[in-house]
Motif scaffolding. Structure first.
Motif, PDB file in Angstrom:
ATOM      1  N   ASP A 145       0.839  -1.211   0.000  1.00 29.53           N
ATOM      2  CA  ASP A 145       0.000   0.000   0.000  1.00 29.53           C
ATOM      3  C   ASP A 145       0.869   1.254   0.000  1.00 29.53           C
ATOM      4  O   ASP A 145       0.549   2.244  -0.664  1.00 29.53           O
ATOM      5  N   ARG A 149       1.005   4.208  -2.933  1.00 26.97           N
ATOM      6  CA  ARG A 149       0.841   5.651  -2.718  1.00 26.97           C
ATOM      7  C   ARG A 149       2.013   6.428  -3.329  1.00 26.97           C
ATOM      8  O   ARG A 149       1.821   7.514  -3.887  1.00 26.97           O
ATOM      9  N   GLU A 153       1.876   9.427  -6.291  1.00 27.95           N
ATOM     10  CA  GLU A 153       2.544  10.723  -6.179  1.00 27.95           C
ATOM     11  C   GLU A 153       3.548  10.932  -7.312  1.00 27.95           C
ATOM     12  O   GLU A 153       3.683  12.045  -7.831  1.00 27.95           O
TER      13      GLU A 153
END
Length: 323
Positions: A145, A149, A153
């Protein structure tokens, strides 16, 4: 803090009251342990708990080893601190008989998530090896996870790098912000890669340990699956790291292009105004005999000459495509 989980009614339940190591104790979790808590565990299980300084050593022999029948494994885990920043912390996992001991000085969310899952009834949770593999599965899921992320980004940064528009001052501010953002993501990705590499080494040692302890084939299969997951995360983190380097190079290249444009403007301005300056300097000399001084059209002639020699270089540069 010393938390002891016992296998009762087909599930792991945390002890209540004063912690004590009983026959039902399967998972012993040491979070920021005091000297008394370390001594209690060491006397009961007959091995030395790794200190914080020992956990931070980077040699393989100091992180993965066997001593007094217990298997010691230390990995670097990445987690989100209270300030929202990504941080890393070493965590030790110790398999001693049927018990698992964890030693940590931070609170990665994977531990809380796994502890909540342990309330479910699962017959195999009575063995420390099963608890360790379940905990590692949760840690790997959290790391996945975390890397996802990072990927989101990085994609945002990629769009921002190649979509910088506006005036020069605005672009300069955008480039400054982009460089800081790229630096932050590069640091976070480096921590994720470090965590994935250390987990990969730990799971490789765990595979050897499971085979040595003659655990069942289903357990060995879970270890192999965890190893494949960690390898894929390591590869993906490496890919993201390469992409961040590409974005950094692209941003620096755009900054250089912007600086070259500014220098080109100054160079063209200097070339355009150099001939008029030369003409003005000639006619600014104070010699007594200068034919144009008595000429009625001398002043307009000098002005026209300066304008002509300023316009001609500009037209030439324009036709060459230099402007």
């Amino acid at each position: 803090m010393l938390t002891i989980y016992e296998f009762r009614a087909g599930a792991l339940k945390p002890q209540t009251g004063l912690p004590r190591i009983t026959d039902e104790a399967v998972w012993i979790d040491l979070l920021n342990p005091t000297a008394d808590e370390e001594e209690k565990v060491e006397k009961s299980l007959k091995f030395n708990v790794p200190t914080r300084e020992e956990q931070q050593e980077i040699e393989m022999s100091s992180r993965l080893y066997q001593e007094n029948g217990a298997h010691f494994m230390t990995a670097t885990l990445v987690y989100q601190g209270e300030d929202g920043e990504a941080k890393t912390t070493p965590v030790s996992f110790i398999l001693a008989g049927t018990r698992l001991v964890t030693v940590r000085y931070a609170e990665p969310r994977a531990f809380g998530i796994f502890a909540a899952r342990c309330n479910r009834q699962e017959p195999d949770l009575g063995k420390g090896t099963v608890v360790l593999i379940g905990l590692l599965d949760t840690i790997v899921d959290r790391l996945a996870d975390f890397i996802e992320r990072i990927q989101i980004e990085v994609e945002k940064l990629s769009h921002s790098v190649f979509a910088v528009r506006g005036a020069a001052a605005s672009r300069q501010r955008s480039f400054d912000e982009l460089l800081r953002s790229i630096g932050r993501e590069g640091e976070v990705t480096s921590k994720a890669r470090e965590s994935a590499h250390s987990l990969g080494r730990l799971i490789a040692f765990l595979a050897y340990t499971v085979n040595e302890r003659k655990e069942g084939k289903p357990l060995q299969a879970r270890v192999r699956a965890a190893a494949r997951d960690v390898n894929s995360l390591t590869d993906h983190a490496t890919f993201l790291s390469g992409k961040i380097i590409f974005l950094l190079d692209a941003t620096l290249g755009m900054i250089q292009i912007q600086q070259n444009d500014i220098i080109k403007i100054f160079s063209v301005a200097a070339v355009v105004f150099l001939p008029p300056t030369l003409i003005a300097s000639i006619y600014g000399m104070n010699f007594h005999v200068m034919p144009e001084l008595d000429w009625l059209f001398g002043y307009p002639f000098a002005l026209g000459l300066m304008v002509a020699f300023a316009v001609l270089p500009y037209i030439y540069f324009k036709r060459k495509g230099w402007l």
